[in-house]
Design a protein around this motif. Sequence first.
Motif, PDB file in Angstrom:
ATOM      1  N   GLU A  24      22.992  55.816 -46.185  1.00 20.15           N
ATOM      2  CA  GLU A  24      22.037  56.788 -46.737  1.00 20.15           C
ATOM      3  C   GLU A  24      20.642  56.179 -46.836  1.00 20.15           C
ATOM      4  OE1 GLU A  24      21.287  59.622 -50.653  1.00 20.15           O
ATOM      5  OE2 GLU A  24      22.978  58.209 -50.592  1.00 20.15           O
ATOM      6  N   LEU A  25      20.555  54.905 -47.246  1.00 19.77           N
ATOM      7  CA  LEU A  25      19.252  54.247 -47.341  1.00 19.77           C
ATOM      8  C   LEU A  25      18.585  54.187 -45.975  1.00 19.77           C
ATOM      9  CD1 LEU A  25      17.120  52.654 -48.896  1.00 19.77           C
ATOM     10  CD2 LEU A  25      18.476  50.586 -48.510  1.00 19.77           C
ATOM     11  N   SER A  27      19.095  56.214 -43.508  1.00 24.34           N
ATOM     12  CA  SER A  27      18.715  57.574 -43.168  1.00 24.34           C
ATOM     13  C   SER A  27      17.418  57.972 -43.864  1.00 24.34           C
ATOM     14  CB  SER A  27      19.841  58.539 -43.546  1.00 24.34           C
ATOM     15  OG  SER A  27      19.459  59.876 -43.324  1.00 24.34           O
ATOM     16  N   ARG A  28      17.290  57.634 -45.150  1.00 27.04           N
ATOM     17  CA  ARG A  28      16.074  57.970 -45.888  1.00 27.04           C
ATOM     18  C   ARG A  28      14.863  57.231 -45.318  1.00 27.04           C
ATOM     19  NH1 ARG A  28      17.076  62.657 -48.505  1.00 27.04           N
ATOM     20  NH2 ARG A  28      19.096  62.557 -49.562  1.00 27.04           N
ATOM     21  N   ARG A  31      13.777  58.850 -42.044  1.00 24.67           N
ATOM     22  CA  ARG A  31      13.054  60.104 -42.257  1.00 24.67           C
ATOM     23  C   ARG A  31      11.627  59.846 -42.697  1.00 24.67           C
ATOM     24  NH1 ARG A  31      17.744  63.457 -45.622  1.00 24.67           N
ATOM     25  NH2 ARG A  31      19.293  63.490 -43.928  1.00 24.67           N
ATOM     26  N   GLY A  32      11.440  58.863 -43.571  1.00 23.01           N
ATOM     27  CA  GLY A  32      10.089  58.527 -43.980  1.00 23.01           C
ATOM     28  C   GLY A  32       9.254  57.992 -42.834  1.00 23.01           C
ATOM     29  N   TYR A  98       9.553  61.540 -51.996  1.00 29.60           N
ATOM     30  CA  TYR A  98      10.744  62.396 -52.099  1.00 29.60           C
ATOM     31  C   TYR A  98      11.983  61.679 -51.571  1.00 29.60           C
ATOM     32  CZ  TYR A  98      14.160  65.980 -51.099  1.00 29.60           C
ATOM     33  OH  TYR A  98      15.328  66.698 -51.034  1.00 29.60           O
ATOM     34  N   GLN A  99      11.849  60.964 -50.459  1.00 31.03           N
ATOM     35  CA  GLN A  99      12.997  60.241 -49.917  1.00 31.03           C
ATOM     36  C   GLN A  99      13.471  59.165 -50.891  1.00 31.03           C
ATOM     37  OE1 GLN A  99      14.637  61.216 -47.290  1.00 31.03           O
ATOM     38  NE2 GLN A  99      13.133  62.807 -46.822  1.00 31.03           N
ATOM     39  N   LEU A 100      12.540  58.503 -51.542  1.00 30.68           N
ATOM     40  CA  LEU A 100      12.914  57.514 -52.555  1.00 30.68           C
ATOM     41  C   LEU A 100      13.642  58.178 -53.716  1.00 30.68           C
ATOM     42  CD1 LEU A 100      12.767  54.665 -53.799  1.00 30.68           C
ATOM     43  CD2 LEU A 100      10.505  55.282 -54.693  1.00 30.68           C
ATOM     44  N   ALA A 102      15.281  61.067 -53.696  1.00 23.20           N
ATOM     45  CA  ALA A 102      16.579  61.580 -53.261  1.00 23.20           C
ATOM     46  C   ALA A 102      17.622  60.476 -53.181  1.00 23.20           C
ATOM     47  CB  ALA A 102      16.437  62.273 -51.908  1.00 23.20           C
ATOM     48  N   PHE A 103      17.183  59.230 -52.941  1.00 20.18           N
ATOM     49  CA  PHE A 103      18.128  58.120 -52.845  1.00 20.18           C
ATOM     50  C   PHE A 103      18.568  57.630 -54.222  1.00 20.18           C
ATOM     51  CE2 PHE A 103      18.960  53.505 -52.564  1.00 20.18           C
ATOM     52  CZ  PHE A 103      20.073  53.548 -51.738  1.00 20.18           C
TER      53      PHE A 103
END
Length: 254
Positions: A24-25, A27-28, A31-32, A98-100, A102-103
């Motif tokens: 997941e990390l 993936s985030r 995306r960033g 936001y990605q941070l 969401a993680f």
Amino acid sequence: MAAPELDGPEDEGLEQGLFSHLIELRSRLMRGIVAVLVVLGALIPFANRLYTLLAEPLVSRLPSGAHLIATEVASPFVTPLKLAFYAALFIAMPVLVYQLWAFVSPGLYRNEKRLARPLLVAALLLFYLGCAFAYFLVLPAAFRFLTAVTPQGVEMMTDISHYLDFVMLMFFAFGLCFEVPVAVVILAAIGVVNLEQLRAGRRYAVVGAFTIAAFITPPDITSMIMLAIPMCLLYELGVLAVRWLIKPEGVEAT
């Protein structure tokens, strides 16, 4: 003699949980990075125009005949691209934040989420506000002072790369300084200070604001005051936020 420990279902579950978090990390992060690259690709055709806009606070205050110069062969090409990259980070920052969020948010308690959401939004908006404050108010005043004190017979011609580094440093410094309310709320939330201590420490906050402003800003009194006064006001805003958001120990929600 104790029997050797064997890997059991709990160990396998921990490994799978760690592996899923790493996936997941990644993936985030991807995306960033994609968001930054997309914005960068859109800004590259306008890189020179962006630099012209960034240089306006200095260029408009240079004496007649003075201008920016490039002392390195590749500077006219590389420097606008660097600015486009910085601008891409600046524009894509909401996506990165936001990605941070969401993680890390699944591991927070409900009351922590309630406090973290407004803090993240406030931190982002205050950073943008600090950069805008530096560009529209502080830099023009600083360059007006610097051009006025240039010795007679000396032509002020700044290298475009050095100018970019200076302005980016000012943006970053002012953006961080405008995070005072967020820092105050975080310190109160983790129990380092309480509301009464914050109120009693106003005089120290004022001294600290002027000290930081004198260290960060260009060597003119106007720029120092223009940073120190907003920092004092932002400290008061942080005190109000602590009063609204942080409940004293022993006080239960009704």
